[in-house]
Scaffold this active site. Sequence first.
Site, mmCIF file in Angstrom:
data_model
loop_
_atom_site.group_PDB
_atom_site.id
_atom_site.type_symbol
_atom_site.label_atom_id
_atom_site.label_comp_id
_atom_site.label_asym_id
_atom_site.label_seq_id
_atom_site.Cartn_x
_atom_site.Cartn_y
_atom_site.Cartn_z
ATOM 1 N N THR A 1 0.843 -1.200 0.000
ATOM 2 C CA THR A 1 0.000 0.000 0.000
ATOM 3 C C THR A 1 0.876 1.248 0.000
ATOM 4 O O THR A 1 0.636 2.194 -0.768
ATOM 5 C CB THR A 1 -0.945 -0.006 1.223
ATOM 6 O OG1 THR A 1 -1.741 -1.193 1.156
ATOM 7 C CG2 THR A 1 -1.835 1.220 1.252
ATOM 8 N N ASN A 58 -4.365 -9.799 -8.302
ATOM 9 C CA ASN A 58 -4.551 -10.544 -7.057
ATOM 10 C C ASN A 58 -5.761 -11.474 -7.096
ATOM 11 O O ASN A 58 -5.808 -12.457 -6.372
ATOM 12 C CB ASN A 58 -4.658 -9.583 -5.862
ATOM 13 C CG ASN A 58 -5.543 -8.401 -6.131
ATOM 14 O OD1 ASN A 58 -5.389 -7.708 -7.133
ATOM 15 N ND2 ASN A 58 -6.497 -8.152 -5.251
ATOM 16 N N SER A 108 5.640 -6.541 -1.357
ATOM 17 C CA SER A 108 5.232 -6.673 0.035
ATOM 18 C C SER A 108 5.679 -8.043 0.553
ATOM 19 O O SER A 108 5.468 -9.053 -0.119
ATOM 20 C CB SER A 108 3.707 -6.560 0.082
ATOM 21 O OG SER A 108 3.250 -6.738 1.392
ATOM 22 N N CYS A 164 -15.722 -6.851 0.250
ATOM 23 C CA CYS A 164 -16.798 -6.395 1.123
ATOM 24 C C CYS A 164 -16.554 -4.939 1.503
ATOM 25 O O CYS A 164 -15.543 -4.632 2.113
ATOM 26 C CB CYS A 164 -16.806 -7.264 2.373
ATOM 27 S SG CYS A 164 -18.385 -7.312 3.175
#
Length: 414
Positions: A72, A147, A195, A350
């Site tokens: 991020t 992803n 990451s 979500c």
Amino acid sequence: MHRVYMDANATTPLLPEVMESMRPYWMEHFGNASSIHQHGQQARTAVDRARETMARFFKCHDAEVVFNSGGTEGDNTAIFGLLHPGDHFVTTSIEHSAILEAAKRLARHGIETTFVAPLPSGLIDPVDIRRAIRPETRLISVMLANNETGVIQPVEEIGRIAGETGIFFHIDGVQGAGKIELDVRRIGCHLLSISAHKMHGPKGIGAMFVRRGTPVEPLLVGGSHERRQRAGTENVAGIVGLAKAAELAAHSLDDGTIDRLAILRDRLEAGILEIPGTGVNGAYPPRTVGAPEPALSLSKGPSHLGTWDTTAPVPRAANTSNIFFDQLEGEALVIALDMKGVSISGGSACHSGATEPSHVLMAMGLDKNRARASLRFSLLKTATEADVDHVLRIVPEAVEHLRALSPVVAGTPG
Ligand SMILES: Cc1ncc(COP(=O)(O)O)c(C=O)c1O
């Protein structure tokens, strides 16, 4: 209960070697890498060694590696560090929210973004990237592997376009690192973010390749850490763990582990596809199970301006399979499988309590029902035949049960 974790694209566990490499840096070698005494120098040496390892991983110079907190931060740094009011930004509609949300914020600062849509296969057509470029375009950002679908993007081709047009090019390499070999010079990017926790390293640590001379402003300012490119006391244990994870990941690419993973994934996929009303999202044309993945580069040579071959095979990360189960609510299947000892994720995200269909699958042209009926299976590199057998025993049963309970009509526009 035997539990199988097939959500590696969400996160992965530490490998024991990674844990062991980190342990001393929390306890006896706890020094601050900026301190001049011996405790500090031990920490500094560890950071320097880790930087050398990461430079080998990216195939760049040590001075081009910047440690940060993860994907991020890398994604945000590329965007906020390079773009100014009046600039134009080109990215894709299938990026991670670390890019999409940052792009939304740009709009408030007078920076426009063009979101290039994928082909139905999930592949970004480099021709569409070229078409999106304007005179004021300063940055292109495209992910290496998606992803959700695992589809590997033609970054070398996009790198050539960036090179020819003099535009900075950032790659979100979070899901590609450790699954395909990185070579930042060959790709021709200016920035690449990774990451640790997606490749069996610790959470909250990452690294960025920043090509020498790229005028990226730091996101965090303060001390002179990381050559003034990222302020904050170095997370020494995390940095050591990231480097160990990268070293092991590079090894896995060489020793056949990743090829073995692709075979396991194919076996899982073939087994699930025997269930009626299923199919793979992001593999076009439909792949013969067991056949090798197509080569990474779909390059057609420099300055290719013609029509991209939309029927060309699409390469995918070895561990990922995104499958739709018609007449099913994906979330119900995630819960049913969880109760039977299988951890996987839906292809949907979500947001504030409301289940939205995946933006990636919707951008690929799936209708809402099919997007909601899709699940992502992502295998750890430590996955075994027994794991696949377990999942193949449980999934057909769970699907049949749920379909009998609450039939959802698939394929209707929703
Ligand atoms: C493609 C991609 N980019 C960025 C990120 C964010 O990385 P991190 O969790 O290290 O912030 C993720 C994590 O899911 C990802 O999959």
